[in-house]
Design a protein around this motif. Sequence first.
Motif, PDB file in Angstrom:
ATOM      1  N   VAL A 280      48.158 -21.086 -15.939  1.00 10.60           N
ATOM      2  CA  VAL A 280      47.960 -22.165 -16.714  1.00 10.60           C
ATOM      3  C   VAL A 280      47.547 -23.410 -16.043  1.00 10.60           C
ATOM      4  O   VAL A 280      48.239 -23.564 -15.179  1.00 10.60           O
TER       5      VAL A 280
ATOM      6  N   HIS B 263      44.956 -29.906 -17.635  1.00  6.48           N
ATOM      7  CA  HIS B 263      43.917 -30.971 -17.643  1.00  6.48           C
ATOM      8  C   HIS B 263      44.591 -32.163 -18.070  1.00  6.48           C
ATOM      9  O   HIS B 263      44.839 -32.198 -19.502  1.00  6.48           O
TER      10      HIS B 263
ATOM     11  N   VAL C 235      46.634 -31.496 -21.599  1.00  4.56           N
ATOM     12  CA  VAL C 235      46.480 -30.375 -22.167  1.00  4.56           C
ATOM     13  C   VAL C 235      46.535 -29.150 -21.451  1.00  4.56           C
ATOM     14  O   VAL C 235      45.647 -28.803 -20.430  1.00  4.56           O
ATOM     15  N   PRO C 236      47.471 -28.029 -21.585  1.00  2.00           N
ATOM     16  CA  PRO C 236      47.491 -26.869 -20.892  1.00  2.00           C
ATOM     17  C   PRO C 236      46.427 -26.099 -21.257  1.00  2.00           C
ATOM     18  O   PRO C 236      46.276 -25.589 -22.403  1.00  2.00           O
ATOM     19  N   LYS C 237      45.819 -25.431 -20.366  1.00  2.00           N
ATOM     20  CA  LYS C 237      44.689 -24.277 -20.612  1.00  2.00           C
ATOM     21  C   LYS C 237      44.997 -23.151 -19.824  1.00  2.00           C
ATOM     22  O   LYS C 237      45.091 -23.096 -18.629  1.00  2.00           O
ATOM     23  N   PRO C 238      44.967 -21.855 -20.417  1.00  2.00           N
ATOM     24  CA  PRO C 238      44.912 -20.609 -19.820  1.00  2.00           C
ATOM     25  C   PRO C 238      43.856 -20.445 -18.558  1.00  2.00           C
ATOM     26  O   PRO C 238      42.588 -20.805 -18.734  1.00  2.00           O
ATOM     27  N   HIS C 239      44.082 -19.847 -17.494  1.00  2.00           N
ATOM     28  CA  HIS C 239      43.257 -19.883 -16.382  1.00  2.00           C
ATOM     29  C   HIS C 239      43.760 -18.689 -15.401  1.00  2.00           C
ATOM     30  O   HIS C 239      44.647 -18.955 -14.642  1.00  2.00           O
TER      31      HIS C 239
END
Length: 94
Positions: free
Chosen positions: A33, A36, A25-29
């Motif tokens: 991106v 995880h 799952v890609p998550k903005p950070h």
Amino acid sequence: MAKKCASKDPDGPCRIVEIPQFTCVPKPHDGGVVVHCVPIPRLFRLCPNRPAVEVTRVLNIDLSTGEVEIPQALEQKLPKGKAWADVIRYDTNP
């Protein structure tokens, strides 16, 4: 993966192998991106001259130890499969 075999022939020609598959799952950070990923173990039964069959759902797995127990009636729980060479494709457009 530890294996506890309850089948009649634990040392027979078939074996259980594990192939890890991952779901990610890609998550903005911080303006970018971060991806995880979590492993999903998949277990297959490999026998000589037969197609591999996934047995993940029919095995008894102790999640705390990773021990795998093969049920006595494994053959009756498995779906019937064919090797790709034995699959016949019929053309629907003559």
